[in-house]
Design a protein around this motif. Structure first.
Motif, mmCIF file in Angstrom:
data_model
loop_
_atom_site.group_PDB
_atom_site.id
_atom_site.type_symbol
_atom_site.label_atom_id
_atom_site.label_comp_id
_atom_site.label_asym_id
_atom_site.label_seq_id
_atom_site.Cartn_x
_atom_site.Cartn_y
_atom_site.Cartn_z
ATOM 1 N N THR A 1 2.336 6.270 -6.720
ATOM 2 C CA THR A 1 1.014 7.558 -7.323
ATOM 3 C C THR A 1 1.110 7.868 -6.711
ATOM 4 O O THR A 1 1.337 9.870 -7.686
ATOM 5 N N ALA A 2 1.990 8.927 -6.004
ATOM 6 C CA ALA A 2 2.570 10.263 -5.805
ATOM 7 C C ALA A 2 3.712 10.261 -6.874
ATOM 8 O O ALA A 2 3.513 12.018 -6.795
ATOM 9 N N PHE A 3 4.637 9.766 -6.584
ATOM 10 C CA PHE A 3 5.607 9.899 -7.965
ATOM 11 C C PHE A 3 5.401 10.033 -8.762
ATOM 12 O O PHE A 3 4.792 11.339 -9.626
ATOM 13 N N LEU A 4 3.480 9.523 -8.638
ATOM 14 C CA LEU A 4 3.138 10.092 -10.850
ATOM 15 C C LEU A 4 2.375 11.085 -10.357
ATOM 16 O O LEU A 4 2.508 11.418 -12.248
ATOM 17 N N MET A 5 2.203 11.234 -9.676
ATOM 18 C CA MET A 5 0.469 12.293 -8.972
ATOM 19 C C MET A 5 2.196 13.120 -9.580
ATOM 20 O O MET A 5 1.787 14.577 -10.276
ATOM 21 N N PHE A 6 3.735 13.142 -9.410
ATOM 22 C CA PHE A 6 4.390 14.411 -8.834
ATOM 23 C C PHE A 6 5.253 14.475 -10.343
ATOM 24 O O PHE A 6 4.865 15.731 -11.045
ATOM 25 N N GLY A 31 0.957 -1.059 -0.156
ATOM 26 C CA GLY A 31 0.221 0.027 0.009
ATOM 27 C C GLY A 31 0.852 1.231 -0.327
ATOM 28 O O GLY A 31 0.816 2.029 -0.776
ATOM 29 N N VAL A 32 2.257 1.488 0.611
ATOM 30 C CA VAL A 32 2.507 1.777 0.929
ATOM 31 C C VAL A 32 3.885 2.616 -0.012
ATOM 32 O O VAL A 32 3.551 3.441 -0.753
#
Length: 721
Positions: A496-501, A489-490
């Protein structure tokens, strides 16, 4: 008169038998008694075992002394029970007054553990081999090896093998219910066709006929070997024969027979012909039965002598059943000759049909059925003699009774009475022996059941341990699953955060590029508009030549500007060329207002530096249009490029015009808005470029000096890539 005499004889025999029974039971209570001596020692060390309980079934009791010896009063036929806490109970029947030596194997835990450490008990396979070696000799010893094998077992496969062999032991010793239980445990560990066939057979022997049929029918025939498939059909035929479903029995046997013939499985060809004959005989189809027995006998003669004699005797029984005594006698005499041959190499116990005493008895009985008393008597006497030498009380009793009947039929009543008296005495001996056998069989079964329960207890403990182990493993698995899920999950959140960033960064970059393009599109028309105003002023003043020259230079400048309009950065060298051209055009227009100079430090390697296109032009334009143009005297514009550090240069644009404050005061409201918008675009452009390229450009604006014409100073700092 003869009938009366026979009647008197019969009454006399009955009275005599009553007297004999009374005398015999009296003698039972007064059998000669004697003291037998013995000792109890360990089998491996020969150390004496004291305090062993010695008990006689008649009631006597003693214990061994410190040297392991004992004395006790017994009679022939009594049974000694030898008990101790450190070994399994032993039973011994008294046959003579000779000294008894009892060798035992201790089973207490300490001895067991010490033996393990000293002698290194064999591994699982060796224990199984030992159990199979003792399978038909010593049930208790064989089961003890199985117990040890199960304790050594380290897999389901080994567990299944151990319980299968335990089931084989039960089958041999006719403990069919225990065999069923053990085969089922074996199959619970690992399912094999061999164990399934054995379970079906055990069900049949235990008279669980429906369960046997269900087990046979549940086996996948396509997975069986040829031998196993023949065995399956034979088993089905056996069950149908026992339940008197003769047609299905014959069909099953015939299917097995066809397979056995096809694959040349000779022993099964013999067996199945014989069994088909038995079923037809049971149905009353004696002629068909005779044909199949003829075939089975022919096949058996091609095998070993033992199998041949077994089939001869089976066919002889059939001939007896259809009253063909002559053929029966011939077959049994042939069988006797073969038995005499194979008895030199083999020993048959009294339970076996392959004993000479039984065959002599049956030959005598066949002669009796024919009425040939002269031939019946010697065979019966021979049977009695052999049965006596082999201690076969059952055959001796039956032959004696039959001999009494023969003598009676021959009207030799004295011999008939004597034989009958012997028969009655034998009946009593058989009764006593049967009681002992029943007692021993009951005890034997109880011991086997006790061992079975002990094994099941070990298995339960193992299952409990495995259950706890599996539970701990499952719990650990669940914990690992939770941990891995959290980590997953982490990682998913981080991804997800990396892709969003990355997406935001790309979007931001796209927005910045769009903004830069928009700002450039706003700056270029502004520059073109100002230049065209200059051309317009030349035309208005009828200075055509100057206007043409201006337009030529202007077109060169515009071409260069348009070429660089899509770039974020261009080489500094190219920007200097553009500045020189632009400043020249402005000076050409306002020659009476200012002079200019462009100074480039000789130490600068201009090709190492890049600069945003049209970055300096607005500041030069501001210096000319809003500072120098309003100056009362002729002013000066200076553009200086110098390297302050190895990776950094400074571009300084200075003018000695009226300054920012005075210029602002002279402007109209609309001019102020236009100027503010133009400088705002420059600031936005610099901000976007710094955001994209990590503070590559820095712009500083200040007053040039503190005099009346304050002037303006713009310092642009560029960093190398």
């Amino acid at each position: 008169m003869k009938l009366v005499f026979n009647y008197i004889i019969c009454i006399s025999i009955i009275l005599c038998s009553t007297t004999i029974f009374a005398q015999n039971y009296d003698n039972l209570g007064n059998k000669p008694r004697f003291t037998v001596r013995g000792s109890v020692i360990e089998s491996d060390t020969r150390n004496p075992i004291p305090d062993v309980n010695i008990e006689v079934n008649g009631g006597g009791y003693t214990v061994t002394d410190l040297s392991g010896k004992f004395r006790i009063e017994v009679s022939i036929g009594d049974e000694l029970t030898i008990r101790h806490k450190d070994f399994y109970t032993i039973y011994h029947t008294i046959t003579s007054n000779e000294r008894i030596e009892v060798r035992v194997e201790p089973i207490n835990d300490s001895n067991y553990k010490s033996k393990i450490s000293k002698s290194r008990l064999p591994v699982f396979k060796s224990l199984i081999d030992s159990a199979e070696t003792y399978l038909k000799k010593d049930a208790q010893k064989s089961i003890q090896f199985i117990t040890e094998a199960i304790s050594e077992s380290s897999s389901k496969k080994e567990n299944a093998e151990a319980y299968e062999v335990l089931g084989d032991i039960n089958i041999h010793w006719k403990q069919y219910d225990l065999a069923v239980s053990n085969y089922r445990i074996s199959l619970q560990n690992i399912e094999t066709n061999e164990s399934s066939l054995k379970l079906a057979k055990a069900y049949q022997l235990n008279k669980n006929y429906q369960e046997s049929l269900q087990t046979y029918n549940a086996i996948n025939k396509s997975e069986l070997s040829n031998w196993q498939l023949v065995t399956l059909y034979e088993g089905l035929g056996d069950v149908y024969r026992l339940t008197k479903v003769f047609e299905k029995s014959i069909n099953a046997y015939k299917e097995g027979l066809a397979l056995a013939k096809k694959h040349l499985i000779t022993p099964k060809v013999t067996d199945l012909n014989s069994k088909i004959a038995e079923v037809y005989n049971a149905k009353g189809d004696t002629q068909i039965a005779k044909n199949y027995f003829s075939e089975s006998l022919k096949q058996a003669n091609k095998q070993n002598k033992k199998r041949a004699v077994e089939e001869k005797l089976k066919v002889a029984d059939f001939q007896n059943n259809i009253n063909d005594y002559s053929t029966e006698i011939t077959l049994r005499k042939e069988a006797l000759n073969i038995i005499e041959e194979i008895e030199t190499d083999s020993i048959f116990d009294n339970e076996s049909p392959l004993t000479s005493q039984k065959q002599n008895y049956k030959i005598g009985n066949a002669y009796l059925e024919q009425g040939d008393l002269g031939n019946a008597i010697p065979y019966l006497e021979k049977s009695i003699e052999e049965a006596d030498s082999k201690e076969d009380l059952i055959v001796k009793k039956d032959a004696t009774r039959k001999l009494s009947e023969v003598y009676e039929s021959a009207e030799d009543y004295e011999k008939a009475l004597s034989a009958f008296q012997d028969y009655v005495d034998l009946v009593d001996q058989v009764y006593i022996k049967k009681e002992q056998q029943i007692s021993q069989a009951t005890r034997f079964r109880r011991e086997l059941t006790s061992k079975q329960n002990r094994i099941l207890s070990l298995e339960s403990d193992r299952a409990l341990s495995e259950s706890k182990y599996n539970f701990n493993i499952e719990q650990a698995k669940r914990q690992k699953l939770i941990i891995y899920s959290l980590i997953g999950g982490v990682l998913l959140l981080l991804l997800t955060a990396f892709l969003m960033f990355k997406y935001i960064k790309q979007q931001r970059l796209a927005n910045n590029l769009l903004a830069l393009k928009s700002l450039r599109s706003q700056m270029n028309p502004h520059f073109i508009f100002n230049a065209l105003n200059s051309v317009n002023s030349f035309i208005a003043s009828n200075d055509e030549r100057t206007a043409n020259k201006y337009l030529t230079d202007f077109s060169l400048l515009m071409r260069a500007v348009l070429e660089n309009s899509e770039e974020d950065f261009i080489p500094l060298e190219k920007e200097i060329t553009l500045l020189e051209l632009y400043t020249k055009l402005e000076h050409f227009r306002f020659q009476d207002k200012f002079d200019y100079s462009i100074k480039v430090d000789e130490n600068i390697t201009v090709e190492d530096f890049v600069i945003p296109p049209m970055l300096l032009q607005p500041y030069i334009e501001n210096a000319v249009w809003h500072g120098l143009r309003y100056k009362k005297t002729k002013g000066h514009l200076e553009i200086a490029i110098a390297q302050t550090e190895a990776d950094e240069i400074k571009i300084t644009i200075t003018d000695d015009g009226i300054g920012r404050e005075k210029s602002k005061a002279l402007k109209t409201e609309n001019q102020q808005k236009q100027n503010s918008k133009g400088m705002g675009n420059i600031k936005k452009r610099v901000s976007i470029l710094n955001d994209m390229y990590k503070d590559k450009v820095d712009v500083f604006i200040d007053d040039f000096k503190d005099e009346e014409d304050t002037g303006t100073k713009v310092v642009v700092t560029l960093k190398k890539d």
